[in-house]
Structures are given as structure tokens and as C-alpha cells.
Design an enzyme around this catalytic site. Structure first.
Site, mmCIF file in Angstrom:
data_model
loop_
_atom_site.group_PDB
_atom_site.id
_atom_site.type_symbol
_atom_site.label_atom_id
_atom_site.label_comp_id
_atom_site.label_asym_id
_atom_site.label_seq_id
_atom_site.Cartn_x
_atom_site.Cartn_y
_atom_site.Cartn_z
ATOM 1 N N ASP A 1 34.316 32.849 39.269
ATOM 2 C CA ASP A 1 35.293 33.617 38.503
ATOM 3 C C ASP A 1 36.703 33.063 38.643
ATOM 4 O O ASP A 1 36.970 32.171 39.464
ATOM 5 C CB ASP A 1 35.261 35.085 38.930
ATOM 6 C CG ASP A 1 35.137 35.259 40.450
ATOM 7 O OD1 ASP A 1 35.692 34.424 41.188
ATOM 8 O OD2 ASP A 1 34.482 36.215 40.888
ATOM 9 N N ASN B 1 32.781 48.015 46.088
ATOM 10 C CA ASN B 1 32.022 48.878 45.182
ATOM 11 C C ASN B 1 30.700 48.245 44.769
ATOM 12 O O ASN B 1 30.038 48.711 43.845
ATOM 13 C CB ASN B 1 32.852 49.238 43.951
ATOM 14 C CG ASN B 1 33.291 48.013 43.157
ATOM 15 O OD1 ASN B 1 32.873 46.890 43.433
ATOM 16 N ND2 ASN B 1 34.141 48.226 42.156
ATOM 17 N N HIS C 1 30.316 45.026 43.725
ATOM 18 C CA HIS C 1 30.376 43.980 42.698
ATOM 19 C C HIS C 1 30.052 42.609 43.287
ATOM 20 O O HIS C 1 30.296 42.340 44.461
ATOM 21 C CB HIS C 1 31.729 43.981 41.966
ATOM 22 C CG HIS C 1 32.896 43.469 42.752
ATOM 23 N ND1 HIS C 1 33.967 44.258 43.081
ATOM 24 C CD2 HIS C 1 33.189 42.236 43.241
ATOM 25 C CE1 HIS C 1 34.861 43.547 43.752
ATOM 26 N NE2 HIS C 1 34.403 42.315 43.861
ATOM 27 N N GLU D 1 31.687 44.216 37.749
ATOM 28 C CA GLU D 1 31.978 45.546 38.262
ATOM 29 C C GLU D 1 30.850 46.534 37.923
ATOM 30 O O GLU D 1 30.084 46.317 36.973
ATOM 31 C CB GLU D 1 33.289 46.063 37.659
ATOM 32 C CG GLU D 1 34.517 45.237 38.008
ATOM 33 C CD GLU D 1 35.109 45.584 39.368
ATOM 34 O OE1 GLU D 1 34.335 45.991 40.256
ATOM 35 O OE2 GLU D 1 36.331 45.441 39.542
#
Length: 242
Positions: free
Chosen positions: A67, A136, A138, A143
């Protein structure tokens, strides 16, 4: 799935570097999927040490990063391109043209996603994909959502994710709101996935991801479906696996 819990970060880093180096030693033209953030830094340091000892060469390998932030200007110190140069690329013999990272400053981010997917397709399957884990759940910047995108795409970062990354910037306001991320489809196509997780604050989410229901609300839970998943945890992140 092979889960290993280490009593020291030194041993974890050596194990992670050993897997990465072993992949290249076995297959000099290996395609490596790389990650950023604080988690892989120690592994990259070990890789550089072994390279300087003459134990591995990356001259024929190629790399594809997961990313990149959208909107950071070229050369921004917190871009993932600069991160990779600082922690790995500037210290090994990987040719510059063999290192691939999404262009977060592209005029058309959606077109950049298509370009990156085309490059991944040309490269074939990734031999080893290195992953960290978000608070979370990811992976990359995929996400939690009702559905996950299999292709490279632009994602709006959750505030929890931006807050976790604010320590690398001067303030939360400076953290980009969007990123380009490799999709879960490309990640899961890798021949081997190496998931590395550190810290007590990740203990519950990594346990949930690897032992709980498979759901897109916890993107990392999809890793349970992979036939060759290696997990390296420090003692704090792995406390629920003991």
C-alpha cells in the site's frame, strides 16, 4: 496454519528474516510482497545484516508493496516509498526497477490501481507475502467492511487507523485520509503468507482473527482460509495462544 510465539523480539526478527531470506535463496527470482509500519522494521534490519554478510542477494528478485498513502508529495518522509528506501532498499542489491509500490501521488488514483493490478498479474503469484495487522483487523489497508475488494483499490482510512499512524506524523491532521492498497484477492493468492504481530494491544485482535469466525468485519480472519500461513507473534501479542 503455523503459529509461533517468541520470548524475545530478537528471535522473532531472526525467524522472520530467515523465512524471507530462505525464500530468495531457494528461488533467486522470487516475488516478494512487502509491508511497512513499525512491525517489520526489525526483520528488515536482520535481512540487511545477512545481506552484508554475503548470505543473500536480491539482484534477481522483485518486490511489490501492499500500500501507499494517497496525496503525499514525492519524497515525503512518511511515504511508504521513503520508508522502504530507509529500512531496506538502500541497503541491499535489489534493482530500483524491481521494487514496486503504488504511486500515491498519481493524478488519477483509480487508474493507478488498475496499473498496479496489471503489474501484479504480469509478475504472477507472490512467493512470500509479509503482513502486519491493524488494531481493527485490517491487512494492508483493507479496512473492515460488509464486503472486501479483491483488487487494488482506493480506501478511505478509518479514524482508528489514522490515529494509530499519527505517531509517525506531526499530528492526526497530517495523516492522509485515503490510501491505495493491494486487495485481499492478491494477498490470498500468495504462495506463503507471513503474518507478524507485536504488542499486548494486538493480542485480542490476532486471536480473534485466527480463531474466530471468518468475516469481512475482521479482514485478517480470511487468512484462516490460506493453505500456507505462518504467524510470528511476540510474547505479548501471543499471550492468548499459550
Amino acid at each position: 496454519m503455523n503459529v509461533h510465539v517468541f520470548d524475545s523480539n530478537e528471535k522473532l526478527n531472526e525467524a522472520g528474516a530467515g523465512i524471507l531470506i530462505g525464500t530468495v535463496q531457494t528461488k533467486p527470482r522470487a516475488v516478494l510482497g512487502l509491508a511497512t509500519g513499525s512491525t517489520p522494521i526489525g526483520i528488515y534490519e536482520e535481512v540487511v545484516k545477512e545481506f552484508k554478510r554475503g548470505l543473500v542477494s536480491f539482484r534477481k528478485a522483485s518486490t511489490y508493496n501492499l500500500d501507499e498513502y494517497v496525496g503525499l508529495p514525492a519524497g515525503h518522509p512518511e511515504s511508504y516509498l521513503e520508508y522502504m528506501k530507509h529500512h531496506l532498499f538502500d541497503h541491499i542489491d535489489l534493482p530500483a526497477e524491481s521494487a514496486h509500490i503504488p504511486d500515491g501521488s498519481a493524478a488519477d488514483p483509480e487508474e493507478e490501481c488498475k496499473r498496479y493490478d496489471a503489474m501484479l498479474a504480469d509478475a504472477g503469484h507472490i512467493d512470500l507475502q509479509l503482513l502486519g495487522l491493524g488494531h481493527n483487523g485490517h491487512i494492508g489497508f483493507n479496512e473492515p467492511d460488509h464486503a472486501l475488494n479483491s483488487a487494488t483499490h482506493v480506501v478511505k482510512l478509518r479514524e482508528q487507523t489514522r490515529a494509530a499512524n499519527a505517531r509517525f506524523f506531526g499530528s492526526l491532521e497530517e495523516v492522509p485520509t485515503h490510501a491505495i492498497t493491494m486487495g485481499v484477492g492478491a494477498i490470498l493468492k500468495a504462495k506463503t503468507i507471513l503474518l507478524v504481530v507485536r504488542g499486548a494491544d494486538k493480542a485480542e485482535i490476532v486471536h480473534r482473527a485466527l480463531t474466530g469466525p471468518i468475516a469481512t468485519e475482521v479482514p485478517a480472519s480470511l487468512l484462516q482460509t490460506h493453505p500456507s500461513l505462518v504467524v510470528l507473534l511476540d510474547a505479548e501479542a501471543g499471550r492468548l495462544f499459550r
